[in-house]
Design a protein around this motif. Structure first.
Motif, short mmCIF file in Angstrom:
data_model
loop_
_atom_site.label_atom_id
_atom_site.label_comp_id
_atom_site.label_asym_id
_atom_site.label_seq_id
_atom_site.Cartn_x
_atom_site.Cartn_y
_atom_site.Cartn_z
N ILE A 1 19.18 2.50 -4.51
CA ILE A 1 18.94 3.29 -5.73
C ILE A 1 20.20 4.00 -6.22
O ILE A 1 20.37 4.24 -7.40
CB ILE A 1 17.78 4.29 -5.47
N SER B 1 -1.93 -2.96 5.81
CA SER B 1 -2.95 -2.89 6.85
C SER B 1 -4.31 -3.11 6.19
O SER B 1 -4.51 -2.79 5.02
CB SER B 1 -2.94 -1.50 7.50
N TYR C 1 -0.46 -7.70 7.47
CA TYR C 1 0.77 -8.00 8.22
C TYR C 1 0.61 -7.69 9.71
O TYR C 1 1.41 -8.12 10.53
CB TYR C 1 1.96 -7.23 7.64
N SER D 1 0.83 -1.21 0.00
CA SER D 1 0.00 0.00 0.00
C SER D 1 0.86 1.26 0.00
O SER D 1 0.35 2.36 -0.14
CB SER D 1 -0.85 0.00 1.27
N1 LIG Z 1 16.87 1.03 -1.12
C1 LIG Z 1 16.48 2.11 -1.78
O1 LIG Z 1 17.20 2.65 -2.61
C2 LIG Z 1 15.13 2.68 -1.47
C3 LIG Z 1 14.56 3.65 -2.31
C4 LIG Z 1 13.29 4.14 -1.98
C5 LIG Z 1 12.63 3.67 -0.86
N2 LIG Z 1 13.24 2.75 -0.08
C6 LIG Z 1 12.55 2.20 1.12
O2 LIG Z 1 11.28 1.79 0.74
C7 LIG Z 1 10.44 1.76 1.86
C8 LIG Z 1 9.09 2.31 1.48
O3 LIG Z 1 9.21 3.70 1.23
P1 LIG Z 1 7.91 4.53 0.89
O4 LIG Z 1 8.34 5.94 0.67
O5 LIG Z 1 7.14 3.81 -0.12
O6 LIG Z 1 7.16 4.47 2.31
P2 LIG Z 1 5.62 4.56 2.63
O7 LIG Z 1 4.86 5.21 1.54
O8 LIG Z 1 5.56 5.13 4.01
O9 LIG Z 1 5.14 3.06 2.66
C9 LIG Z 1 5.58 2.14 3.60
C10 LIG Z 1 4.52 1.06 3.70
O10 LIG Z 1 5.03 0.05 4.50
C11 LIG Z 1 4.00 -0.56 5.16
N3 LIG Z 1 4.56 -1.17 6.36
C12 LIG Z 1 5.02 -0.60 7.48
N4 LIG Z 1 5.47 -1.54 8.32
C13 LIG Z 1 5.31 -2.73 7.68
C14 LIG Z 1 5.55 -4.09 8.02
N5 LIG Z 1 6.07 -4.42 9.21
N6 LIG Z 1 5.24 -5.05 7.11
C15 LIG Z 1 4.71 -4.73 5.92
N7 LIG Z 1 4.44 -3.48 5.57
C16 LIG Z 1 4.74 -2.50 6.43
C17 LIG Z 1 2.93 0.46 5.41
O11 LIG Z 1 1.71 -0.19 5.14
P3 LIG Z 1 0.28 0.18 5.80
O12 LIG Z 1 0.09 1.66 5.65
O13 LIG Z 1 -0.67 -0.61 4.96
O14 LIG Z 1 0.35 -0.25 7.23
C18 LIG Z 1 3.25 1.55 4.35
O15 LIG Z 1 2.25 1.60 3.37
C19 LIG Z 1 11.16 2.51 2.97
O16 LIG Z 1 11.67 1.58 3.89
C20 LIG Z 1 12.28 3.20 2.23
O17 LIG Z 1 13.40 3.39 3.05
C21 LIG Z 1 14.45 2.25 -0.36
#
Ligand SMILES: NC(=O)c1ccc[n+]([C@@H]2O[C@H](COP(=O)([O-])OP(=O)(O)OC[C@H]3O[C@@H](n4cnc5c(N)ncnc54)[C@H](OP(=O)(O)O)[C@@H]3O)[C@@H](O)[C@H]2O)c1
Length: 343
Positions: free
Chosen positions: A279, A177, A194, A154
């Protein structure tokens, strides 16, 4: 332009969202090889939630201007840059610096935004779209007919990943969620809660032979479960450690632990692969290659949005001066889609 002033949001140290400061100054000039961009939309990413806690793997020392990405119009070009770029709408991936009315970037880092997309729409898929595309098509190299597990389906990255996967003919199980389950079903994914379900047990029920790829931003214990859910020949792509956002201690350690695990798993003769995706990692290949890849991948994502394969989800638009509220809202977990800051 002479009457215009620069407005920036500053993260002064480890603070609550309300501790963000607003700074005013003179609009910078585009240096040699650079363009000056007048920001139209910048995004609130998970990274800023980590950075304000001092928990992002390689954040710069405080104080700094956060803002992972932005979309805007080229206002001026520096020496050595095609003056024809002026007026063009472009996107830039920055890591920091995007929460500002004006930014300068190397012209080679400004990716054209096609006509037909608004600035806010384009903004929702800059860091999220590049990440989702590269996870799916460069790291896991999914194929039609395969089945994958997307944690946080999501979220910003997760929801784009689900849509790109569906467009590629891939079956998706997505954790989220419960309040996001209807939206996930509409995207054609099978949701798993989850928060209330045993994710591994439920995924084994849905895919007894395992899944072809797992995308894991949760980190910690989740990565181990994710690895064990892979079918023979499957690929784990870990790309975050969201579960350790509020921990104390070393900010690098959670990522190093995942890296060590993926290294160990890859030495085992089991026909499965594990990666940690970053990235920025491709920059080691050389700046030109990194830029070319990023430009081509973002162009693919913009095309997917233009075709309707991916829907830009704007959760809220708030003026730059209300960045604190925007960050607070992002951290509340009550909205879905991207929170966009506008000048
Ligand atoms: N490695 C890289 O280069 C890179 C690049 C970009 C992003 N990222 C990472 O990608 C992730 C997501 O970023 P985003 O900006 O998309 O964040 P976001 O929009 O806040 O989304 C995070 C999602 O994770 C879910 N979540 C939280 N805890 C969880 C768990 N224990 N199990 C499963 N789902 C869970 C939440 O779901 P619900 O709302 O449904 O609870 C939320 O929708 C972050 O950790 C970020 O650091 C990494």
């Amino acid at each position: 332009m002479d009457t215009e002033r620069l407005v920036q949001v500053v993260l002064p140290g480890i603070v609550a969202p309300e501790g963000l400061e607003i700074r005013h100054g003179a609009v910078p000039r585009a240096g040699r090889g650079q363009v000056l961009i007048a920001m139209e939309a910048s995004g609130v990413s998970f990274a800023e939630q980590q950075m304000r806690r001092g928990r992002y793997y390689d954040q710069p020392p405080f104080p700094f201007v956060p803002g992972y990405d932005l979309v805007g119009r080229v206002r001026a070009t520096g020496e050595g840059v095609d003056p024809g770029l002026a007026g063009q709408r472009v996107a830039a991936l920055m890591k920091v610096g995007g929460w500002a009315s004006h930014v300068t970037v190397d012209a080679a880092d400004a990716v054209p935004v096609p006509d037909g997309l608004t600035a806010a729409e384009a903004e929702t898929v800059v860091v999220n779209g590049i990440t989702a595309w590269q996870l799916l098509h460069r790291r896991a190299r999914v194929r039609a007919g395969q089945r994958i597990l997307v944690h946080g389906a999501s979220g910003g990255v997760g929801s784009v990943l689900v849509q790109l996967a569906r467009a590629a003919g891939v079956q998706v199980i997505g954790t989220a969620s419960a309040r996001h389950h209807d939206a996930l079903r509409e995207l054609g994914a099978t949701p798993v809660d989850y928060r209330t379900e045993d994710v591994a047990a439920r995924v084994r029920e849905l895919a007894p032979g395992g899944v072809d790829a797992v995308f894991d931003h949760v980190g910690g214990r989740s990565v181990i479960d994710s690895w064990h859910l892979l079918a023979p020949g499957g690929t784990l792509v870990a790309y975050g450690s969201a579960s350790t956002r509020d921990d104390t201690g070393s900010k690098q350690w959670p990522v190093l632990k995942i890296l060590a695990r993926t290294w160990l798993w890859n030495t085992l003769p089991n026909g499965r692969r594990a990666h940690f995706y970053n990235i920025w990692a491709g920059r080691a290949l050389g700046r030109d290659r990194f830029r070319a890849r990023l430009r081509s991948d973002l162009a693919q994502v913009f095309a997917a949005v233009a075709r309707g394969d991916v829907t830009a989800r704007i959760a809220a638009r708030l003026p730059l001066a209300r960045a604190a509220e925007a960050l607070r809202l992002a951290e509340s977990g009550t909205v879905s889609g991207k929170i966009v800051l506008i000048p």
